[in-house]
Design an enzyme around this catalytic site. Structure first.
Site, short mmCIF file in Angstrom:
data_model
loop_
_atom_site.label_atom_id
_atom_site.label_comp_id
_atom_site.label_asym_id
_atom_site.label_seq_id
_atom_site.Cartn_x
_atom_site.Cartn_y
_atom_site.Cartn_z
N GLU A 99 0.63 -1.06 0.13
CA GLU A 99 -0.33 -0.44 0.11
C GLU A 99 1.22 1.31 0.42
O GLU A 99 1.35 1.92 1.28
CB GLU A 99 -0.96 0.04 1.24
CG GLU A 99 -2.11 1.14 1.72
CD GLU A 99 -2.75 1.13 2.44
OE1 GLU A 99 -3.93 1.81 2.26
OE2 GLU A 99 -2.70 0.88 3.20
N HIS A 159 -6.44 6.13 -0.82
CA HIS A 159 -6.20 7.42 -0.34
C HIS A 159 -5.83 7.92 -1.15
O HIS A 159 -5.08 9.33 -2.04
CB HIS A 159 -4.53 7.32 0.17
CG HIS A 159 -4.15 6.38 1.23
ND1 HIS A 159 -4.49 7.11 3.04
CD2 HIS A 159 -4.18 4.72 1.80
CE1 HIS A 159 -4.39 5.73 3.94
NE2 HIS A 159 -4.27 4.96 3.22
N HIS A 185 -10.12 0.28 2.01
CA HIS A 185 -10.98 0.21 2.41
C HIS A 185 -11.99 1.60 1.95
O HIS A 185 -12.03 2.30 2.61
CB HIS A 185 -9.72 0.48 3.47
CG HIS A 185 -8.96 1.16 3.28
ND1 HIS A 185 -9.08 2.67 2.31
CD2 HIS A 185 -7.19 0.76 3.51
CE1 HIS A 185 -7.46 3.00 2.11
NE2 HIS A 185 -6.81 2.67 2.59
N ASP A 218 -7.68 -4.48 8.07
CA ASP A 218 -6.59 -3.35 8.23
C ASP A 218 -5.24 -3.42 9.20
O ASP A 218 -6.25 -2.21 9.71
CB ASP A 218 -7.03 -2.38 7.40
CG ASP A 218 -6.22 -1.11 7.04
OD1 ASP A 218 -5.27 -1.54 6.61
OD2 ASP A 218 -6.81 -0.01 7.26
#
Length: 390
Positions: free
Chosen positions: A128, A193, A214, A276
């Site tokens: 990530e 993000h 997520h 996560d």
């Protein structure tokens, strides 16, 4: 050794079997049957009153048991993996947070080594970042964030095949070239993000971004700029047919109403449950290991309360939350924790379902959906042998 688990309610790809049995030999499922008759020569385990489901596939977890995978050491990988294994994650893709490429190479070496071990639950590596939008990445990655650089990621991905998933912000310069390349290598590529709106998400999907990490977290929903309203990343992902999602279903990162909405709109086949999890998941210590974080309200937060930093959940917690708080049927919650992630990340040929020929990854849950026993490749995971052998 031949093992037979009998008298349980079994979730198969075709639905529930009541009081059937699962026959296991040499790490594989030999048969799943509606017969509860004991097989001669088999070690019989009575799961009367219990529910037998496939082992969970954890494809987004940063750590556990007091260690973070980004430490890139064998001890960290083993400790974190074993912590999640005890909670039913029989297949796991260790997740690296944004870090240096030197550290990524170290983690690749560790991952490759552990994947070669017989019956390893580690199935590949998940990265990530560090190609993240700094506006959406928080302060925990300061010093590592950058735009995609083919002189970094191409040599890495030409060297190893253990990287199975990579998440970045699709709006960054060079992100589309990155996704075209990773997609060509069969690597699951996810948006994360991000501030991307509809046109950007459509364009990202077209070049290989197939998944939203997520979902709802670290991305905007419907919003307003001055007098006009705009769709956010959330609505854009909903409207992009074929784009799959994952949710941190701990009941804290997302409320039950949103979990229901994702389930209703994206469906079981397109939704995965992920933890996560940070190092503090399944952690028996008391104090935070990293001063940037605090543990509060059952979740890990940035110490300045600016944002959630990650969860403390394990895969069994996600299933319980979906069933007990979001009122999702148990079979669908389990599928989103096992079958769907296995299929999306490319291991469904051996993981994610209780079926003949699949790996003998099995979780037994009690009436409260607590883990009572875990098999990984036909072997009982130490510390989960709660059921009596008969």
């Amino acid at each position: 050794m031949l093992t037979q688990i009998i008298n349980g309610r079994i979730l198969t790809p075709q639905g529930w079997l009541k009081d059937g049995s699962v026959l296991v030999c040499d790490g594989k499922i030999l048969e799943v049957t509606n017969s509860d008759l004991a097989v001669i020569g088999a070690t019989v385990i009575d799961a009367r009153g219990m529910t037998i489901v496939p082992g969970f596939v954890s494809m987004h977890a940063h750590g556990g048991g007091g260690h973070d995978y980004t430490e890139a050491t064998e001890e960290a990988f083993r400790t974190a993996t074993n912590a999640h294994l005890k909670h039913g994650a029989t297949g796991i893709f260790p997740t690296l947070s944004s870090t240096s490429f030197e550290r990524i190479y170290q983690a690749v070496d560790v991952c490759e080594h552990l994947m070669k071990e017989k019956d390893s639950p580690i199935l590949g590596l998940h990265i990530e970042g560090p190609y993240l939008n700094p506006k959406m990445a928080g302060t925990q990655y300061d010093g590592f964030l950058k735009t995609p650089d083919e002189n970094e990621y191409i040599p890495l991905l030409e060297r190893t095949s253990c990287i199975r998933r990579w998440d970045i912000s699709p709006e960054l310069p060079g992100a589309h070239d990155f996704a075209k390349y990773t997609h060509s290598k069969g690597i699951m590529t996810a948006v994360t993000h991000t501030e991307a709106e509809y046109d950007e998400i459509k364009a990202a999907f077209a070049v290989g971004f197939s998944h939203a990490a997520h979902f709802y977290n670290a991305m905007p929903g419907f919003h307003k700029r001055r007098e006009y309203k705009y769709e956010g990343t959330v609505e854009s992902v909903y409207l992009t047919d074929g784009m799959t999602v994952e949710v941190i279903a701990d009941g804290i990162h997302l409320p039950a109403t949103i979990l229901k909405l994702v389930y209703k709109l994206k469906g079981v086949e397109n939704t995965c449950l992920v933890t996560d999890a940070l190092a503090y998941a399944a952690y028996e210590g008391n104090e935070p290991i990293d001063s940037r974080y605090i543990i509060e309200d059952g979740v890990c937060k940035m110490a300045d309360h600016s944002a959630l930093a990650g969860s403390l959940a394990t895969m069994d917690v996600l299933v319980r939350t979906m069933v007990k708080k979001a009122n999702i049927p148990l079979e669908d919650a389990v599928r989103m924790a096992s079958e769907t992630p296995a299929r999306l990340i490319g291991v469904s040929d051996r993981k994610g379902a209780l079926a003949k020929g699949k790996d003998a990854d099995i979780v037994i849950l009690d009436k409260e959906l607590n883990v009572r026993c875990v098999w990984s490749m036909g072997k009982i995971v130490p510390g989960t042998d709660i059921l009596l052998h008969k």
